[in-house]
Design an enzyme around this catalytic site. Structure first.
Site, PDB file in Angstrom:
ATOM      1  N   ASN A 109     -45.022   7.956   5.432  1.00 20.10           N
ATOM      2  CA  ASN A 109     -45.352   8.509   6.749  1.00 20.10           C
ATOM      3  C   ASN A 109     -46.656   9.304   6.657  1.00 20.10           C
ATOM      4  O   ASN A 109     -47.527   9.183   7.521  1.00 20.10           O
ATOM      5  CB  ASN A 109     -44.198   9.408   7.213  1.00 20.10           C
ATOM      6  CG  ASN A 109     -44.280   9.782   8.661  1.00 20.10           C
ATOM      7  OD1 ASN A 109     -44.351   8.932   9.521  1.00 20.10           O
ATOM      8  ND2 ASN A 109     -44.256  11.076   8.929  1.00 20.10           N
ATOM      9  N   VAL A 118     -49.493   4.338  15.576  1.00 18.54           N
ATOM     10  CA  VAL A 118     -48.277   4.253  14.769  1.00 18.54           C
ATOM     11  C   VAL A 118     -47.768   5.700  14.737  1.00 18.54           C
ATOM     12  O   VAL A 118     -48.309   6.532  14.015  1.00 18.54           O
ATOM     13  CB  VAL A 118     -48.560   3.692  13.357  1.00 18.54           C
ATOM     14  CG1 VAL A 118     -47.310   3.747  12.488  1.00 18.54           C
ATOM     15  CG2 VAL A 118     -49.076   2.260  13.462  1.00 18.54           C
ATOM     16  N   PRO A 119     -46.784   5.995  15.577  1.00 15.93           N
ATOM     17  CA  PRO A 119     -46.457   7.383  15.937  1.00 15.93           C
ATOM     18  C   PRO A 119     -45.710   8.194  14.889  1.00 15.93           C
ATOM     19  O   PRO A 119     -44.561   8.600  15.089  1.00 15.93           O
ATOM     20  CB  PRO A 119     -45.622   7.202  17.208  1.00 15.93           C
ATOM     21  CG  PRO A 119     -44.939   5.890  17.008  1.00 15.93           C
ATOM     22  CD  PRO A 119     -45.943   5.026  16.286  1.00 15.93           C
ATOM     23  N   CYS A 120     -46.380   8.495  13.790  1.00 14.95           N
ATOM     24  CA  CYS A 120     -45.769   9.327  12.759  1.00 14.95           C
ATOM     25  C   CYS A 120     -45.504  10.747  13.278  1.00 14.95           C
ATOM     26  O   CYS A 120     -44.682  11.460  12.723  1.00 14.95           O
ATOM     27  CB  CYS A 120     -46.620   9.338  11.495  1.00 14.95           C
ATOM     28  SG  CYS A 120     -48.326   9.848  11.739  1.00 14.95           S
ATOM     29  N   HIS A 121     -46.171  11.125  14.375  1.00 11.87           N
ATOM     30  CA  HIS A 121     -45.928  12.453  14.957  1.00 11.87           C
ATOM     31  C   HIS A 121     -44.524  12.559  15.547  1.00 11.87           C
ATOM     32  O   HIS A 121     -44.043  13.658  15.794  1.00 11.87           O
ATOM     33  CB  HIS A 121     -46.985  12.784  16.028  1.00 11.87           C
ATOM     34  CG  HIS A 121     -46.970  11.876  17.207  1.00 11.87           C
ATOM     35  ND1 HIS A 121     -47.601  10.644  17.196  1.00 11.87           N
ATOM     36  CD2 HIS A 121     -46.399  11.993  18.439  1.00 11.87           C
ATOM     37  CE1 HIS A 121     -47.428  10.056  18.372  1.00 11.87           C
ATOM     38  NE2 HIS A 121     -46.692  10.853  19.147  1.00 11.87           N
TER      39      HIS A 121
END
Length: 150
Positions: A109, A118-121
């Site tokens: 991540n 790519v929504p690592c948040h």
């Protein structure tokens, strides 16, 4: 290689691409290189502007990030997290059928080169707290607030 910069409510963003697609989207403190935009960096910038204007919830971009097979598997799982929702590292590990890989998921991540898209948040700690984000926890909180999570 192509690159473009765009201002955002969370700071300056650099969008990088090759002939196959977007290779990186990252927050930067300043413009370090001369822009060399392409149609795909312009498309990414447009879609990011729409995201920040709350008119886009999903991205439709050709992605060409490089990583290990495991990292790419984690990034694919991250991409499945819907707008306005969060998951834990354990959730992601289970979604890739590797429930013991929580730490490895966290490392993959953290190596995600495609911020926001790519929504690592959207990945949080098991106790519901905001945990590490390459762009910083303040940005992570702003992104989650934009999506209505916080």
């Amino acid at each position: 290689m192509y690159n473009a910069y765009m201002p955002s409510p969370c700071g300056l963003i650099q969008v990088c691409a090759n002939n196959s697609g977007i290779t990186a989207i990252r927050f930067v403190d300043e413009q370090a290189t001369t822009e060399n935009p392409s149609s795909v960096t312009e498309l990414a910038s447009q879609q990011l502007q729409e995201y920040f204007a709350s008119t886009r919830r999903e991205f439709s971009l050709p992605l060409a990030a490089e990583g290990t097979a495991f990292q790419r598997e984690v990034w694919t799982a991250l991409s499945a997290i819907p707008y306005g929702e969060t998951r834990t590292y354990g959730d992601i590990a289970r979604s890739i059928n590797n429930p013991k890989a929580v730490r490895a998921v966290g490392l993959a991540n953290g190596k995600n080169p495609l911020s926001i898209v790519v929504p690592c948040h959207r990945v949080i700690g098991a106790n519901g707290t905001l945990t590490g984000y390459a762009g910083g926890l303040t940005r992570k909180a702003r992104l989650l607030k934009l999506e209505g999570v916080l």
